[in-house]
Design an enzyme around this catalytic site. Structure first.
Site, PDB file in Angstrom:
ATOM      1  N   SER A  80       0.826  -1.198   0.000  1.00 51.20           N
ATOM      2  CA  SER A  80       0.000   0.000   0.000  1.00 51.20           C
ATOM      3  C   SER A  80       0.870   1.263   0.000  1.00 51.20           C
ATOM      4  O   SER A  80       1.622   1.486  -0.939  1.00 51.20           O
ATOM      5  CB  SER A  80      -0.950  -0.052   1.199  1.00 51.20           C
ATOM      6  OG  SER A  80      -2.002   0.872   1.074  1.00 51.20           O
TER       7      SER A  80
ATOM      8  N   ASP B 121      -8.096  -5.536  -6.161  1.00 51.05           N
ATOM      9  CA  ASP B 121      -7.842  -4.365  -5.331  1.00 51.05           C
ATOM     10  C   ASP B 121      -8.614  -3.162  -5.887  1.00 51.05           C
ATOM     11  O   ASP B 121      -8.426  -2.775  -7.038  1.00 51.05           O
ATOM     12  CB  ASP B 121      -6.337  -4.071  -5.309  1.00 51.05           C
ATOM     13  CG  ASP B 121      -5.928  -3.066  -4.246  1.00 51.05           C
ATOM     14  OD1 ASP B 121      -6.765  -2.224  -3.873  1.00 51.05           O
ATOM     15  OD2 ASP B 121      -4.765  -3.124  -3.797  1.00 51.05           O
TER      16      ASP B 121
ATOM     17  N   HIS C 104      -7.710  -5.305  -1.529  1.00 51.86           N
ATOM     18  CA  HIS C 104      -6.473  -4.660  -1.086  1.00 51.86           C
ATOM     19  C   HIS C 104      -5.766  -5.498  -0.029  1.00 51.86           C
ATOM     20  O   HIS C 104      -4.536  -5.498   0.055  1.00 51.86           O
ATOM     21  CB  HIS C 104      -6.799  -3.270  -0.539  1.00 51.86           C
ATOM     22  CG  HIS C 104      -5.595  -2.434  -0.246  1.00 51.86           C
ATOM     23  ND1 HIS C 104      -4.608  -2.182  -1.185  1.00 51.86           N
ATOM     24  CD2 HIS C 104      -5.195  -1.773   0.886  1.00 51.86           C
ATOM     25  CE1 HIS C 104      -3.657  -1.413  -0.656  1.00 51.86           C
ATOM     26  NE2 HIS C 104      -3.997  -1.165   0.598  1.00 51.86           N
TER      27      HIS C 104
END
Length: 340
Positions: free
Chosen positions: A129, A284, A313
């Site tokens: 991320s 995602d 995600h």
């Protein structure tokens, strides 16, 4: 006792021009630095996360094995351990804390690795991320230093769609009257809970919810239990100003937004010499594989390796899906074993 160390950055001038006086970079290391100082892995943290939230990918027999490598997890500025709104003394406390870029974070990390540890070569930078955002920055900012990068479930630049999602998160948090424009006397609990509800629709995929994995795999008793226990429980312990500081960093993430590349995104991607495994999550909603395909298309030594998962995600962390963890670990081992 604290399970991390502090590197003093002194008066650290940020990209935006402000100076963070007596700036602190918190980090945790695993393993030992070898004599050549070339067994180094840098593993930056993610949005709202701290070093302990990265430790699921570190362990004996894993790719990030402390018996083989010297692994450093630097905490992002704004995450509550490194200099942040919550721990900076007046007058730059709370909402007066200056804006920090990913470029600032990686410059601080570079100072840690070079000045504290004398490192000249980094074997691998990896992260999930916002950790992936910093990973891309390492590759573009220090192309002759970084041999390999493995950004997973992240991007080299915040997309317009991703920016809009974060506007919703920010609006939910700051709408709480208790927030008081950042000068809250008690935490803005309603805002944090609202923020968590916004996040809940994005962190996992439609297929995750369709298959009821919150119930069948994670063991929650109902969808509402998942929203309260997992999502609200995730954000309630965190400081609102810290979250907003990191959110600004995320929204303004761009490896080309600096004097090195002058906003030329393709040039910045093309400058990354490191052997790269770019690993987006197939489902995602923040960082879709299409964005990663564009990035890889402009990188000279990159391979696109989607994580085929319905966990959205969270296919990339923090250790939530064992199958995806195993896949990620396997690819990191493969990358580390390959020639740079």
């Amino acid at each position: 006792m604290a399970d991390h160390e502090i590197f003093d950055l002194g008066d650290f001038t940020l990209q935006g021009g402000a100076t963070l006086r007596d700036c602190k970079l918190a980090y945790k290391s695993f393993g030992k630095l070898n004599a050549k100082r070339d067994n180094v892995i840098v593993y930056p943290t993610w949005y709202s996360g701290q070093h302990v939230d990265n430790e699921w990918l570190v362990g004996k027999g894993m790719a990030l094995d402390p018996d083989k490598y010297f692994i450093v997890i630097p905490n992002m500025l704004g995450n509550g351990l490194s200099s942040s709104p919550s721990n900076t003394p007046e007058p730059y406390n709370a909402s007066r804390f200056p804006n920090v870029t990913a470029y600032d974070n990686v410059r601080a990390q570079h100072k840690l690795m070079t000045e504290k540890f004398g490192v000249k070569t980094i074997k691998l930078v990896t992260g999930w991320s916002m950790g992936a955002l910093q990973t891309f920055h390492w590759g573009a900012m220090f192309p002759d230093m970084v041999e390999r990068i493995a950004p997973f479930c992240g991007s080299a630049k915040c997309s317009r769609h991703n920016f809009v999602f974060l506007e919703g998160v920010k609006a939910a948090l700051t709408a709480d009257a208790a927030f008081k424009e950042g000068w809250y006397e008690k935490k803005p609990e309603r805002g944090l809970r609202a923020m968590a509800r916004v996040y809940a629709g994005w962190g996992f995929s439609q297929s995750f919810y369709r298959q009821e994995l919150d119930l069948n795999t994670l063991g929650y008793s109902s969808l509402e239990d998942f929203l309260v226990s997992f999502w609200e429980g995730f954000f309630l312990p965190k400081d609102a100003n810290n979250l907003l500081t990191m959110l600004w960093t995320w929204q303004n993430g761009d490896i080309s937004a600096n004097e090195l590349y002058g906003g030329d995104f393709k040039k910045a991607l093309g400058a990354i010499k490191a052997k790269a495994y770019v690993m987006p999550g197939r489902t995602d909603l923040y960082f879709p594989p299409e964005d990663s395909e564009i990035e890889v298309g402009h990188m000279p030594n990159a391979t696109l390796i989607p994580i085929e998962s319905v966990w959205g995600h969270f296919a990339g962390g923090p250790g939530t899906s064992p199958v995806d963890v195993a896949f990620l670990d396997e690819k990191l081992k493969e990358l580390l074993a390959s020639d740079a």
